[in-house]
Design a protein around this motif. Structure first.
Motif, PDB file in Angstrom:
ATOM      1  N   ILE B 203       0.840  -1.202   0.000  1.00 38.16           N
ATOM      2  CA  ILE B 203       0.000   0.000   0.000  1.00 38.16           C
ATOM      3  C   ILE B 203       0.871   1.247   0.000  1.00 38.16           C
ATOM      4  O   ILE B 203       0.625   2.206  -0.743  1.00 38.16           O
ATOM      5  CB  ILE B 203      -0.936   0.000   1.221  1.00 38.16           C
ATOM      6  N   LYS B 204       1.926   1.221   0.821  1.00 37.82           N
ATOM      7  CA  LYS B 204       2.861   2.342   0.843  1.00 37.82           C
ATOM      8  C   LYS B 204       3.394   2.633  -0.548  1.00 37.82           C
ATOM      9  O   LYS B 204       3.387   3.776  -1.001  1.00 37.82           O
ATOM     10  CB  LYS B 204       4.052   1.995   1.742  1.00 37.82           C
ATOM     11  N   SER B 205       3.882   1.583  -1.226  1.00 38.31           N
ATOM     12  CA  SER B 205       4.509   1.844  -2.518  1.00 38.31           C
ATOM     13  C   SER B 205       3.480   2.317  -3.533  1.00 38.31           C
ATOM     14  O   SER B 205       3.797   3.094  -4.424  1.00 38.31           O
ATOM     15  CB  SER B 205       5.257   0.606  -3.022  1.00 38.31           C
ATOM     16  N   LEU B 206       2.221   1.887  -3.377  1.00 38.09           N
ATOM     17  CA  LEU B 206       1.163   2.377  -4.268  1.00 38.09           C
ATOM     18  C   LEU B 206       0.960   3.881  -4.082  1.00 38.09           C
ATOM     19  O   LEU B 206       0.862   4.634  -5.065  1.00 38.09           O
ATOM     20  CB  LEU B 206      -0.130   1.618  -3.946  1.00 38.09           C
ATOM     21  N   VAL B 207       0.935   4.317  -2.817  1.00 35.16           N
ATOM     22  CA  VAL B 207       0.763   5.748  -2.537  1.00 35.16           C
ATOM     23  C   VAL B 207       1.951   6.538  -3.089  1.00 35.16           C
ATOM     24  O   VAL B 207       1.779   7.561  -3.770  1.00 35.16           O
ATOM     25  CB  VAL B 207       0.622   5.978  -1.021  1.00 35.16           C
ATOM     26  N   PHE B 208       3.172   6.034  -2.825  1.00 39.26           N
ATOM     27  CA  PHE B 208       4.363   6.730  -3.319  1.00 39.26           C
ATOM     28  C   PHE B 208       4.338   6.816  -4.843  1.00 39.26           C
ATOM     29  O   PHE B 208       4.703   7.838  -5.419  1.00 39.26           O
ATOM     30  CB  PHE B 208       5.641   6.009  -2.893  1.00 39.26           C
ATOM     31  N   ALA B 209       3.924   5.724  -5.486  1.00 41.06           N
ATOM     32  CA  ALA B 209       3.894   5.703  -6.946  1.00 41.06           C
ATOM     33  C   ALA B 209       2.994   6.807  -7.468  1.00 41.06           C
ATOM     34  O   ALA B 209       3.379   7.581  -8.353  1.00 41.06           O
ATOM     35  CB  ALA B 209       3.399   4.342  -7.438  1.00 41.06           C
ATOM     36  N   ALA B 210       1.784   6.898  -6.913  1.00 36.75           N
ATOM     37  CA  ALA B 210       0.854   7.918  -7.386  1.00 36.75           C
ATOM     38  C   ALA B 210       1.436   9.310  -7.176  1.00 36.75           C
ATOM     39  O   ALA B 210       1.394  10.159  -8.078  1.00 36.75           O
ATOM     40  CB  ALA B 210      -0.487   7.776  -6.664  1.00 36.75           C
ATOM     41  N   VAL B 211       2.014   9.549  -5.992  1.00 39.30           N
ATOM     42  CA  VAL B 211       2.512  10.895  -5.690  1.00 39.30           C
ATOM     43  C   VAL B 211       3.704  11.255  -6.576  1.00 39.30           C
ATOM     44  O   VAL B 211       3.744  12.336  -7.180  1.00 39.30           O
ATOM     45  CB  VAL B 211       2.891  10.982  -4.198  1.00 39.30           C
ATOM     46  N   VAL B 212       4.668  10.334  -6.694  1.00 36.68           N
ATOM     47  CA  VAL B 212       5.878  10.638  -7.469  1.00 36.68           C
ATOM     48  C   VAL B 212       5.520  10.875  -8.941  1.00 36.68           C
ATOM     49  O   VAL B 212       5.975  11.847  -9.560  1.00 36.68           O
ATOM     50  CB  VAL B 212       6.907   9.495  -7.329  1.00 36.68           C
ATOM     51  N   THR B 213       4.689  10.000  -9.506  1.00 39.91           N
ATOM     52  CA  THR B 213       4.357  10.165 -10.917  1.00 39.91           C
ATOM     53  C   THR B 213       3.544  11.428 -11.155  1.00 39.91           C
ATOM     54  O   THR B 213       3.727  12.117 -12.158  1.00 39.91           O
ATOM     55  CB  THR B 213       3.574   8.950 -11.439  1.00 39.91           C
ATOM     56  N   ILE B 251       4.100   9.571   7.831  1.00 44.97           N
ATOM     57  CA  ILE B 251       2.668   9.562   8.155  1.00 44.97           C
ATOM     58  C   ILE B 251       2.100   8.151   8.004  1.00 44.97           C
ATOM     59  O   ILE B 251       1.387   7.649   8.882  1.00 44.97           O
ATOM     60  CB  ILE B 251       1.924  10.547   7.230  1.00 44.97           C
ATOM     61  N   LEU B 252       2.430   7.491   6.894  1.00 44.09           N
ATOM     62  CA  LEU B 252       1.885   6.147   6.665  1.00 44.09           C
ATOM     63  C   LEU B 252       2.389   5.163   7.713  1.00 44.09           C
ATOM     64  O   LEU B 252       1.628   4.319   8.199  1.00 44.09           O
ATOM     65  CB  LEU B 252       2.280   5.652   5.273  1.00 44.09           C
ATOM     66  N   THR B 253       3.679   5.281   8.063  1.00 45.83           N
ATOM     67  CA  THR B 253       4.210   4.384   9.087  1.00 45.83           C
ATOM     68  C   THR B 253       3.491   4.601  10.409  1.00 45.83           C
ATOM     69  O   THR B 253       3.137   3.639  11.095  1.00 45.83           O
ATOM     70  CB  THR B 253       5.716   4.629   9.281  1.00 45.83           C
ATOM     71  N   ALA B 254       3.263   5.879  10.755  1.00 40.65           N
ATOM     72  CA  ALA B 254       2.571   6.157  12.014  1.00 40.65           C
ATOM     73  C   ALA B 254       1.168   5.562  11.981  1.00 40.65           C
ATOM     74  O   ALA B 254       0.691   5.013  12.970  1.00 40.65           O
ATOM     75  CB  ALA B 254       2.509   7.660  12.254  1.00 40.65           C
ATOM     76  N   LEU B 255       0.491   5.657  10.826  1.00 42.25           N
ATOM     77  CA  LEU B 255      -0.865   5.111  10.738  1.00 42.25           C
ATOM     78  C   LEU B 255      -0.863   3.588  10.786  1.00 42.25           C
ATOM     79  O   LEU B 255      -1.720   2.972  11.409  1.00 42.25           O
ATOM     80  CB  LEU B 255      -1.532   5.558   9.432  1.00 42.25           C
ATOM     81  N   MET B 256       0.115   2.958  10.105  1.00 43.68           N
ATOM     82  CA  MET B 256       0.086   1.502   9.959  1.00 43.68           C
ATOM     83  C   MET B 256       0.671   0.784  11.171  1.00 43.68           C
ATOM     84  O   MET B 256       0.138  -0.219  11.620  1.00 43.68           O
ATOM     85  CB  MET B 256       0.885   1.081   8.728  1.00 43.68           C
ATOM     86  N   PHE B 257       1.812   1.283  11.669  1.00 44.00           N
ATOM     87  CA  PHE B 257       2.522   0.536  12.701  1.00 44.00           C
ATOM     88  C   PHE B 257       2.570   1.299  14.014  1.00 44.00           C
ATOM     89  O   PHE B 257       3.177   0.858  14.969  1.00 44.00           O
ATOM     90  CB  PHE B 257       3.960   0.242  12.259  1.00 44.00           C
ATOM     91  N   GLY B 258       1.940   2.512  14.056  1.00 45.83           N
ATOM     92  CA  GLY B 258       2.116   3.375  15.211  1.00 45.83           C
ATOM     93  C   GLY B 258       1.545   2.803  16.493  1.00 45.83           C
ATOM     94  O   GLY B 258       2.104   2.984  17.553  1.00 45.83           O
ATOM     95  N   LEU B 259       0.381   2.148  16.384  1.00 45.81           N
ATOM     96  CA  LEU B 259      -0.267   1.693  17.621  1.00 45.81           C
ATOM     97  C   LEU B 259      -0.215   0.187  17.732  1.00 45.81           C
ATOM     98  O   LEU B 259      -0.258  -0.502  16.756  1.00 45.81           O
ATOM     99  CB  LEU B 259      -1.725   2.167  17.642  1.00 45.81           C
TER     100      LEU B 259
END
Lengths: 155, 259
Positions: B203-213, B251-259
């Motif tokens: 999911i992370k890499s999908l978000v990065f892909a959209a933003v970078v492109t 942000i994504l790390t905090a959401l996914m692994f933060g708690l």
């Protein structure tokens, strides 16, 4: 016009990506006992669960048969209650079975060891939602050191 | 005093209108009337340019990062006799962080800058205007296939990166340093969770892909049509997308692994 070579290379690329994805999900993550399999639940009360976590393994003689599903505190007598998801492949543990919180290695991960009891007439088997009565709590290193020092002082 | 306030206001308006133009671009390119059948050949061509041509750099960096991580972790873990934990150490850092992030950074440098320069040059040589003259929407013909190619190929590249990195860690850890082969894989399998680690990394890499492109195609489309403009836009693409990736990663790390 698209050349065949480009289509071939893109196809190859996608195939490599799928292979990498399969390797990661099947070989590295090893979807062993997890949410996809049918499970039933057992519960156990402990005095102290030490460093046990949700998703820690439940083992019988070293074989993983399930995972810790939930850890909560009993509201009446404030003792920890651990809920275990056990695979339906492994059923009919006698009611005399005991669970203990064990540590793999000296400082390793903590897991739950289930020791099947003897079954004879009049002893039922553990069903979904049952409590395992016989439990042994986690060995907390600090307590152990404290006991050791205390017994030294008495000498 | 007055002058600096005016300056500040003009700057703010510029920034916000840039964001608006970027949103317009993405709306026009992907949301308004997609034409999957007509655009598939264009998409495959762009997947070749954007994805396949980035394969080598991603594969080689994955291999070396996996090997270096195994080597570094081993020297620390051996002090505690915990070299059996090398497998999860390498696999978890690759799947959760390094795979998506390093791939996105490499992708921004390798493919993103190329996209910006290509589209910027098309604008400078008025190819985009001539497409519009022929009643072809450049957003759909030029931008959309490039955007989709980036979004589709970058998660694949991240998967390849992680897989090759784990194999590289195995070469160093098992074949060279002598960690037990069985424990490398089995301890890894015991501690890597499919949903928690593999899916979240994807999911992370999908978000990065959209933003970078998105940043890459927008900077190209929005650049000043001069040679300085193109070079500035290319720099902007690399800087902005790297910063965006690192910020979003937190942000994504905090959401996914933060708690």
């Amino acid at each position: 016009m698209l050349s065949r070579k480009i289509e071939l290379l893109v196809g190859l690329f996608v195939a490599v990506a799928i292979a990498a994805g399969l390797m990661l999900s099947l070989y590295v993550a090893n979807q062993g006992i997890s949410g996809d399999q049918e499970t039933y639940q057992l519960k156990a009360k402990f005095d102290n669960i030490g460093g046990l976590k949700v998703r820690s393994a439940v083992k019988v003689g070293g074989v993983v048969i399930g995972r810790v599903a939930d850890i909560s505190l009993d509201k009446k007598n404030f003792t920890p209650v651990v809920t275990l998801d056990i695979s339906t492949k492994y059923q009919d543990f006698p009611e005399t079975s005991s669970v203990a919180i064990l540590t793999s290695g000296l400082l390793g991960e903590q897991y739950i060891g289930l020791q099947p009891g003897f079954s004879f007439d009049g002893i039922g088997t553990l069903k979904d939602g049952d409590f395992v009565e016989d439990t042994k709590s986690a060995l907390v290193l600090e307590d152990l050191i404290g006991q050791f020092l205390f017994s030294k002082n008495k000498d | 005093m007055m002058q600096s306030l005016v300056h500040l206001g003009r700057n703010a308006i510029d920034r916000i209108s840039t964001l608006g133009r970027a949103a317009q671009l993405i709306w026009g390119a992907i949301i308004a009337v997609p034409q999957p059948v007509k655009n598939t050949p264009l998409l495959i061509r762009q997947m070749y340019v954007v994805g396949v041509q980035s394969f080598l750099i991603v594969a080689v960096s994955g291999l070396f990062i996996g090997m270096v991580m195994a080597l570094q972790s081993y020297t620390v873990l051996i002090d505690y006799g915990a070299e059996d934990s090398l497998g999860p150490m390498v696999a978890l850092s690759l799947l959760r962080e390094l795979g998506p992030v390093v791939t996105a950074l490499l992708f921004a440098g390798r493919a993103g800058s190329a996209l910006t320069a290509e589209i910027g040059l098309m604008k400078a040589t008025e190819q985009l205007s001539s497409l519009e003259m022929m009643a072809i929407d450049p957003l759909r013909r030029i931008i959309a296939p490039r955007f989709w190619a980036g979004v589709l190929t970058m998660p694949m590249l991240a998967l390849i990166f992680s897989a090759i990195g784990i194999l590289g860690g195995k070469f160093v850890g098992v074949d060279w340093l002598g960690v037990d082969q069985g424990s490398y894989w089995s301890v890894m399998q015991a501690s890597v969770e499919f949903h928690q680690d593999v899916v979240n990394g994807f999911i992370k890499s999908l978000v990065f892909a959209a933003v970078v492109t998105w940043i890459a195609v927008f900077n190209g489309y929005d650049c000043e049509p001069t040679s300085e403009g193109i070079s500035a836009a290319t720099t902007k693409t690399v800087v902005h997308s790297s910063l965006a990736v690192l910020g979003l990663d937190f942000i994504l790390t905090a959401l996914m692994f933060g708690l």
